[in-house]
Design an enzyme around this catalytic site. Structure first.
Site, PDB file in Angstrom:
ATOM      1  N   ASN A 260      23.571  46.831  72.753  1.00 24.10           N
ATOM      2  CA  ASN A 260      22.518  46.658  71.726  1.00 24.10           C
ATOM      3  C   ASN A 260      23.308  45.575  70.519  1.00 24.10           C
ATOM      4  O   ASN A 260      23.970  45.944  69.861  1.00 24.10           O
ATOM      5  CB  ASN A 260      22.367  47.919  71.049  1.00 24.10           C
ATOM      6  CG  ASN A 260      21.221  47.791  69.829  1.00 24.10           C
ATOM      7  OD1 ASN A 260      20.660  46.814  69.582  1.00 24.10           O
ATOM      8  ND2 ASN A 260      21.321  48.957  69.038  1.00 24.10           N
TER       9      ASN A 260
ATOM     10  N   LYS B 270      21.657  44.310  68.322  1.00 24.46           N
ATOM     11  CA  LYS B 270      21.106  44.312  67.028  1.00 24.46           C
ATOM     12  C   LYS B 270      20.703  42.678  66.389  1.00 24.46           C
ATOM     13  O   LYS B 270      20.397  41.983  67.213  1.00 24.46           O
ATOM     14  CB  LYS B 270      22.171  45.183  65.981  1.00 24.46           C
ATOM     15  CG  LYS B 270      22.558  46.509  66.445  1.00 24.46           C
ATOM     16  CD  LYS B 270      23.235  47.304  65.526  1.00 24.46           C
ATOM     17  CE  LYS B 270      23.500  48.687  66.219  1.00 24.46           C
ATOM     18  NZ  LYS B 270      24.053  49.583  65.517  1.00 24.46           N
TER      19      LYS B 270
ATOM     20  N   HIS C 296      15.245  53.309  67.527  1.00 28.13           N
ATOM     21  CA  HIS C 296      16.441  53.165  66.940  1.00 28.13           C
ATOM     22  C   HIS C 296      16.517  53.872  65.636  1.00 28.13           C
ATOM     23  O   HIS C 296      15.429  53.704  64.847  1.00 28.13           O
ATOM     24  CB  HIS C 296      17.195  51.932  67.103  1.00 28.13           C
ATOM     25  CG  HIS C 296      18.452  51.820  66.994  1.00 28.13           C
ATOM     26  ND1 HIS C 296      19.089  51.721  65.697  1.00 28.13           N
ATOM     27  CD2 HIS C 296      19.602  51.985  67.697  1.00 28.13           C
ATOM     28  CE1 HIS C 296      20.210  51.869  65.694  1.00 28.13           C
ATOM     29  NE2 HIS C 296      20.806  51.662  67.138  1.00 28.13           N
TER      30      HIS C 296
ATOM     31  N   GLU D 233      18.194  52.777  62.997  1.00 28.36           N
ATOM     32  CA  GLU D 233      17.968  51.679  62.210  1.00 28.36           C
ATOM     33  C   GLU D 233      16.446  51.275  61.934  1.00 28.36           C
ATOM     34  O   GLU D 233      15.803  50.872  60.942  1.00 28.36           O
ATOM     35  CB  GLU D 233      18.764  50.417  62.664  1.00 28.36           C
ATOM     36  CG  GLU D 233      20.298  50.881  62.380  1.00 28.36           C
ATOM     37  CD  GLU D 233      21.150  50.070  63.353  1.00 28.36           C
ATOM     38  OE1 GLU D 233      20.704  49.112  63.911  1.00 28.36           O
ATOM     39  OE2 GLU D 233      22.323  50.439  63.280  1.00 28.36           O
TER      40      GLU D 233
ATOM     41  N   GLU E  40      22.139  59.299  69.716  1.00 26.09           N
ATOM     42  CA  GLU E  40      22.905  58.520  68.713  1.00 26.09           C
ATOM     43  C   GLU E  40      22.899  59.268  67.323  1.00 26.09           C
ATOM     44  O   GLU E  40      22.016  59.125  66.636  1.00 26.09           O
ATOM     45  CB  GLU E  40      22.375  57.098  68.550  1.00 26.09           C
ATOM     46  CG  GLU E  40      22.261  56.328  69.936  1.00 26.09           C
ATOM     47  CD  GLU E  40      22.392  54.823  69.487  1.00 26.09           C
ATOM     48  OE1 GLU E  40      23.159  54.183  70.233  1.00 26.09           O
ATOM     49  OE2 GLU E  40      21.760  54.579  68.493  1.00 26.09           O
TER      50      GLU E  40
ATOM     51  N   GLY F 208      28.167  52.698  64.011  1.00 23.35           N
ATOM     52  CA  GLY F 208      28.800  51.371  63.189  1.00 23.35           C
ATOM     53  C   GLY F 208      29.819  51.940  62.303  1.00 23.35           C
ATOM     54  O   GLY F 208      30.324  51.275  61.372  1.00 23.35           O
TER      55      GLY F 208
ATOM     56  N   SER G 254      29.794  54.106  67.942  1.00 25.52           N
ATOM     57  CA  SER G 254      31.140  53.900  68.174  1.00 25.52           C
ATOM     58  C   SER G 254      31.721  53.992  69.415  1.00 25.52           C
ATOM     59  O   SER G 254      32.722  54.580  69.414  1.00 25.52           O
ATOM     60  CB  SER G 254      31.767  54.568  66.844  1.00 25.52           C
ATOM     61  OG  SER G 254      31.180  54.254  65.600  1.00 25.52           O
TER      62      SER G 254
ATOM     63  N   GLY H 198      28.586  47.555  68.157  1.00 25.92           N
ATOM     64  CA  GLY H 198      29.460  46.892  67.649  1.00 25.92           C
ATOM     65  C   GLY H 198      30.387  46.276  68.835  1.00 25.92           C
ATOM     66  O   GLY H 198      30.613  44.972  69.075  1.00 25.92           O
TER      67      GLY H 198
HETATM   68  P1  PGA Z   1      27.515  51.175  67.408  1.00 26.17           P
HETATM   69  O1  PGA Z   1      26.119  50.952  67.479  1.00 26.17           O
HETATM   70  O2  PGA Z   1      28.403  51.085  68.899  1.00 26.17           O
HETATM   71  O3  PGA Z   1      28.162  49.852  66.549  1.00 26.17           O
HETATM   72  O4  PGA Z   1      28.054  52.531  66.563  1.00 26.17           O
HETATM   73  C1  PGA Z   1      25.334  51.852  68.287  1.00 26.17           C
HETATM   74  C2  PGA Z   1      24.036  51.706  68.337  1.00 26.17           C
HETATM   75  O5  PGA Z   1      23.474  51.717  67.110  1.00 26.17           O
HETATM   76  O6  PGA Z   1      23.114  51.538  69.102  1.00 26.17           O
END
Ligand code: PGA
Length: 248
Positions: free
Chosen positions: A9, A11, A94, A96, A166, A172, A212, A234
């Site tokens: 992802n 983003k 998601h 976000e 998640e 993140g 993460s 990330g």
């Molecule tokens: P992250 O994000 O690996 O940076 O924690 C995961 C996601 O939001 O899909």
């Protein structure tokens, strides 16, 4: 046996030019038939990335979709558009998008219908926030999100979906859920799917963990019984992603 799937992802990262550099860096390292690998990239990167992935097994995904085929929805992208340029997967709901763009369990439900009707696989995200974890209302939250997301979704359609657990506090932050915490919730997701449909159906649906995930913690997460892969933010923007895909 559920095939492992690793979903990148990106983003809101990488311009079209930068996207090609990242694909170049990762392509050979993550091109495998052993696992499914999907790159979910920003809309403007989809067409260049689709060309760059030609001849590989890596699949292409979007990070959102509208629930109508076309119409007066300024700024939106439809499932037929995504389908035509070669997308196979779409991330839906998601956290976000739920936090910043008014995505709700209701719109997630609409988008599940829209994606499966257009032969796109929805990757439906659910998760609790830190407050809910502290108050131990984790499983209730997840069950409610799943039940609302799957309202009126048939047996046939649910088997075309996948889910990603998640936890918001792990996204993140560098603070992944422990394998046991992630397994507990992924198991609860399978449980609610079994209650709503049946065990056979629930056992075929892939459930991912996201938050993460890195080359260091992937092995113990993916070793858990109900975790069928990862949704990676990330770490998908760097070489570490190859470690996650190659994770044993
Ligand atoms: P992250 O994000 O690996 O940076 O924690 C995961 C996601 O939001 O899909």
């Amino acid at each position: 046996m559920r095939k492992r799937i690793i979903v990148a992802n990106w983003k809101m990262n990488k311009t079209p030019k930068e996207s090609l550099e990242l694909v170049e860096l990762l392509k050979e390292k993550v091109d495998t038939e052993e696992y499914d690998v999907v790159f979910c990239v920003p809309f403007v990167d989809l067409i260049p990335v689709a060309s760059a992935l030609e001849g590989t097994h890596i699949m292409l995904g979007a990070q959102n979709v509208h629930y109508e085929d076309f119409g007066p929805y300024t700024g939106e992208i439809s499932a037929p558009m995504l389908k035509e340029i070669g997308c196979t997967h779409v991330i839906i709901g998601h956290s976000e998008r739920r936090a910043h763009f008014n995505e709700t369990d209701h719109t997630v439900n609409q988008k599940i219908f829209q994606t499966v009707n257009h032969d796109l696989t929805p990757i439906v995200c659910v998760g609790e926030d830190l407050e809910q974890r502290k108050n131990n209302i984790i499983i209730e939250q997840i069950r409610m999100q799943i039940k609302r997301a799957l309202k009126n979704v048939s047996f046939e359609d649910v088997s075309k979906t996948m889910f990603a657990y998640e936890p918001l506090w792990a996204i993140g932050t560098g603070m992944s859920a422990s394998p046991e915490q992630a397994q507990e919730v992924c198991h609860a997701i399978r449980q609610v799917l079994a209650e709503m449909y049946d065990h056979e159906t629930a056992n075929t649906i892939r459930i991912l963990y996201g938050g993460s995930v890195t080359g260091k913690n992937c092995a113990e997460l993916f070793a858990m019984k109900d975790i069928d892969g990862g949704l990676v933010g990330g770490s998908s923007l760097k070489e570490d992603f190859a470690k996650i895909v190659g994770c044993k």
